[in-house]
Design a protein around this motif. Sequence first.
Motif, PDB file in Angstrom:
ATOM      1  N   LEU A 195     -79.712  16.707 -48.482  1.00  0.00           N
ATOM      2  CA  LEU A 195     -78.709  16.768 -47.434  1.00  0.00           C
ATOM      3  C   LEU A 195     -78.645  15.693 -46.452  1.00  0.00           C
ATOM      4  N   ARG A 196     -79.752  15.431 -45.732  1.00  0.00           N
ATOM      5  CA  ARG A 196     -79.930  14.208 -44.812  1.00  0.00           C
ATOM      6  C   ARG A 196     -79.491  13.056 -45.842  1.00  0.00           C
ATOM      7  N   CYS A 249     -80.467  16.987 -40.046  1.00  0.00           N
ATOM      8  CA  CYS A 249     -79.170  16.765 -40.492  1.00  0.00           C
ATOM      9  C   CYS A 249     -78.287  16.437 -39.159  1.00  0.00           C
TER      10      CYS A 249
END
Length: 404
Positions: free
Chosen positions: A12-13, A79
């Motif tokens: 996700l990052r 994130c």
Amino acid sequence: MDFTIPARVESLRARITDFVARELIPLESDPAAYDAHENIAHDALAAMREKARAEGLWCLQLAPETGGGGLDKQGMAVCYEAMNRSIFGPVVFNSAAPDDGNMMLLEKVATPAQKARWLAPIVAGEVRSAFAMTEPHPGGGSDPGMIRTSAERIAGGWRITGRKWFITGAAEARHFILIARTSDDARRGLTAFLFHADQPGWRIARRIPIMGPEEHGGHCELVFEGLEVADDAVLMEVGDGLKATQIRLGPARLTHCMRWLGLAERCVEIANAYAAEREGFGVRLADRESVQLMLGDLAMKIEVGRLLVMKAAWALDQGSFARKEISMAKIAVANLLHEAADVGIQINGARGYSKDTVLEWIYRYARQARLVDGADEVHKMVLNRHLAAEGDAFWRWSVDEERP
């Protein structure tokens, strides 16, 4: 101690980082992408939000059953930092204040009916929200016990009178969470209420001008002149208002820090790039020891901030209120952000002071960091109270009794 992150969070990052670089950083240099208050314009925001949804990067902080990505607080730290490499980032991913904190509070404590009415539209991006707590003197600011806005019992509900100010997002919000006094009890004298912008009995007295760029809806002064709400608009129970503020504000303070780390890193990035190419008196800025000292010091302080934030996020994930950890992170990262913007401008010289980069935007925005959600001095007093009560145990480690 394990400082690794799950593969899903790293994925996700990386996807957020790519989205920010590809979609948002270029947008920052387009004057048409800004509204009159120096935030992302609504048309540009709508287009970017659709792209973020399509790429599965929407509301990552909420549970899947709420419509989110299911991140815990540690995953959010990773994130959110990546999101705020761009000044436009958090709001595009529906992870910006005040909606962020309001959604997490409603997800945690609202009834199913309240979630359907008040939370779901914010999650969907159909409406914005605001949290109305802070009041002008002699009302409550950092001390909720001073709140004077009152809610009087009437048949089937409550009538609310009083005044709030610096309510972020109020001019564009449709859903509001309001903290009002329902008794003089020191612990259970406050209650949280829900109301809609269309309800009569309240008004926006003014949108308060500020020195920096504004969130959508600004920072407003509100007047309550007999707003009536029904019993089903009480969030949690009557008398649980202080508890609601604690549930909301602790994590919200930390998410500010998560985002500010991204902005601080952006300042270093801009300064590094300029120092690498700019020469004076036959020497690159990057080769000057004075510049190296400034950037090396900032890199260290950013890492210190990241560790403080991650420890606080871990504590929240363990079920703690993490008051000490959040206060330490809030003080450190708020001051770091201001210093990072200042150093970035200094290295860039006149270019940094101009609008050719976002450094001046970040610098003006950064000054509020040491005030919002509790001034530095308030958090230092909180830490001193813990120190006085705990003594040497202030620095104790959490122990895993199952590990030898």
